[in-house]
Design an enzyme around this catalytic site. Sequence first.
Site, PDB file in Angstrom:
ATOM      1  N   THR A 181       7.897  -0.836  -6.424  1.00  0.00           N
ATOM      2  CA  THR A 181       8.398   1.050  -7.393  1.00  0.00           C
ATOM      3  C   THR A 181       9.742   1.563  -7.845  1.00  0.00           C
ATOM      4  OG1 THR A 181       6.303   1.597  -5.417  1.00  0.00           O
ATOM      5  CG2 THR A 181       8.373   2.993  -5.487  1.00  0.00           C
ATOM      6  N   ARG A 209      -7.478   4.751  -5.951  1.00  0.00           N
ATOM      7  CA  ARG A 209      -6.052   4.886  -4.323  1.00  0.00           C
ATOM      8  C   ARG A 209      -5.202   5.453  -5.311  1.00  0.00           C
ATOM      9  NH1 ARG A 209      -1.120   1.958  -3.981  1.00  0.00           N
ATOM     10  NH2 ARG A 209      -1.170   1.643  -1.621  1.00  0.00           N
ATOM     11  N   GLY A 211      -1.052   5.772  -3.385  1.00  0.00           N
ATOM     12  CA  GLY A 211      -0.561   5.111  -1.622  1.00  0.00           C
ATOM     13  C   GLY A 211       0.300   6.328  -1.316  1.00  0.00           C
ATOM     14  N   ASP A 212       1.928   6.459  -1.078  1.00  0.00           N
ATOM     15  CA  ASP A 212       2.411   6.642  -0.604  1.00  0.00           C
ATOM     16  C   ASP A 212       3.855   7.360  -1.084  1.00  0.00           C
ATOM     17  OD1 ASP A 212       4.235   4.371  -1.035  1.00  0.00           O
ATOM     18  OD2 ASP A 212       5.673   5.234   0.172  1.00  0.00           O
ATOM     19  N   THR A 232       9.744   2.483  -0.472  1.00  0.00           N
ATOM     20  CA  THR A 232       9.063   1.524  -1.467  1.00  0.00           C
ATOM     21  C   THR A 232       8.125   0.430  -0.506  1.00  0.00           C
ATOM     22  OG1 THR A 232       8.746  -0.660  -2.658  1.00  0.00           O
ATOM     23  CG2 THR A 232      10.564   0.646  -1.305  1.00  0.00           C
ATOM     24  N   GLY A 233       7.605   0.208  -0.394  1.00  0.00           N
ATOM     25  CA  GLY A 233       6.428  -1.178   1.025  1.00  0.00           C
ATOM     26  C   GLY A 233       5.041  -0.875   0.207  1.00  0.00           C
ATOM     27  N   GLY A 235       2.329   1.080   1.480  1.00  0.00           N
ATOM     28  CA  GLY A 235       1.504   2.820   0.810  1.00  0.00           C
ATOM     29  C   GLY A 235       0.852   3.407   1.851  1.00  0.00           C
TER      30      GLY A 235
HETATM   31  N1  ASP Z   1       4.491   2.456  -1.827  1.00  0.00           N
HETATM   32  C1  ASP Z   1       4.072   1.360  -3.053  1.00  0.00           C
HETATM   33  C2  ASP Z   1       2.562   1.736  -3.321  1.00  0.00           C
HETATM   34  O1  ASP Z   1       1.837   1.843  -1.551  1.00  0.00           O
HETATM   35  C3  ASP Z   1       3.940   0.753  -3.924  1.00  0.00           C
HETATM   36  C4  ASP Z   1       5.631  -0.125  -3.373  1.00  0.00           C
HETATM   37  O2  ASP Z   1       6.112   0.571  -3.277  1.00  0.00           O
HETATM   38  O3  ASP Z   1       5.251  -0.543  -3.797  1.00  0.00           O
HETATM   39  O4  ASP Z   1       1.554   2.584  -3.516  1.00  0.00           O
END
Ligand code: ASP
Length: 314
Positions: A181, A209, A211-212, A232-233, A235
Amino acid sequence: MSKYAIAIHGGAGTILKSLMTPEKESQYRQGLKDAIEAGEVILKNNGSSLDAVEAAVRSLENNPLFNAGRGAVFTNDGKNELDASIMRGDTLEAGAVAGVKNVKNPISLARAIMEKSEHVLMCGEGAAKFAKSIETEFADDSYFFVQARFDQLQEAKKTDGVFLDHSGEANAEENKKKFGTVGAVALDVHGTIAAATSTGGMTNKKFGRAGDSPIIGAGTYANNNTCAISCTGHGEFFIRSVVAYDISCLMEYKGLSLKEACDEVVHKKLVKIGGEGGLVAIDAKGNIELPFNSEGMYRASLKDGEGIEIMIYK
Ligand code: ASP
């Protein structure tokens, strides 16, 4: 006039030096440098933090190395569905888009939703319809085709797994835990902070889907009284922990510093439920925090009068 500052990320996860070639590492570093400089030039010329975070994120979206815009990962049915959000800390206005296809710079569409519509979040086909009505730049599927990303999809399909991955390498087991991200936070000389986040989400994602990243308060938040955050992570965990807003709340209601609030959420609250990832954070005094609980996070920061710092590993 305050001094300006900016911080960006290009994803967090199992980023190990042992798995990186010197060539690849220098490409990532260059991508981060280009992006932070795109934001800095605006801040240096007394521009707004909103313009700066948008410019930095656009630069990362245009770089196929990062999982956003052009380099977005593939969905289960071989498409690229893009999520983004942006928020300004002075007015608390925000804009976000989820699951949109073929939009070259989703962060600019998020900003247009904030500024040119009466809504905060638009999704899928409706968002595309709105984008067309305001002359957003679209690109065809071939623009978003990155072979390594396509290979990742084939790999993920073998086990029906869902990879959070930005690395561009399909086979390594470690890749399954990488996140991709991009995002930016900034403080301008007028004392306003802003945050922006953009992503392709997870490889092999299904059923629309999201995410966050397009969720205000989870992946992105900005408030001049507290902080601006871009996450980032994984989600799902970031949504459940309402990460970005929780950091702001710890500052607002509990009087924690930016660092204390970030530590509480990234190293305690998220860890407790198994949420892996990180974020970039800034407050209106120009303090910057870049916490992550994974192996690494592509990140860079810069303060007025100081040099750029670019980091990848722990
Ligand atoms: N946070 C993002 C998601 O879950 C993905 C990411 O940050 O790698 O879509």
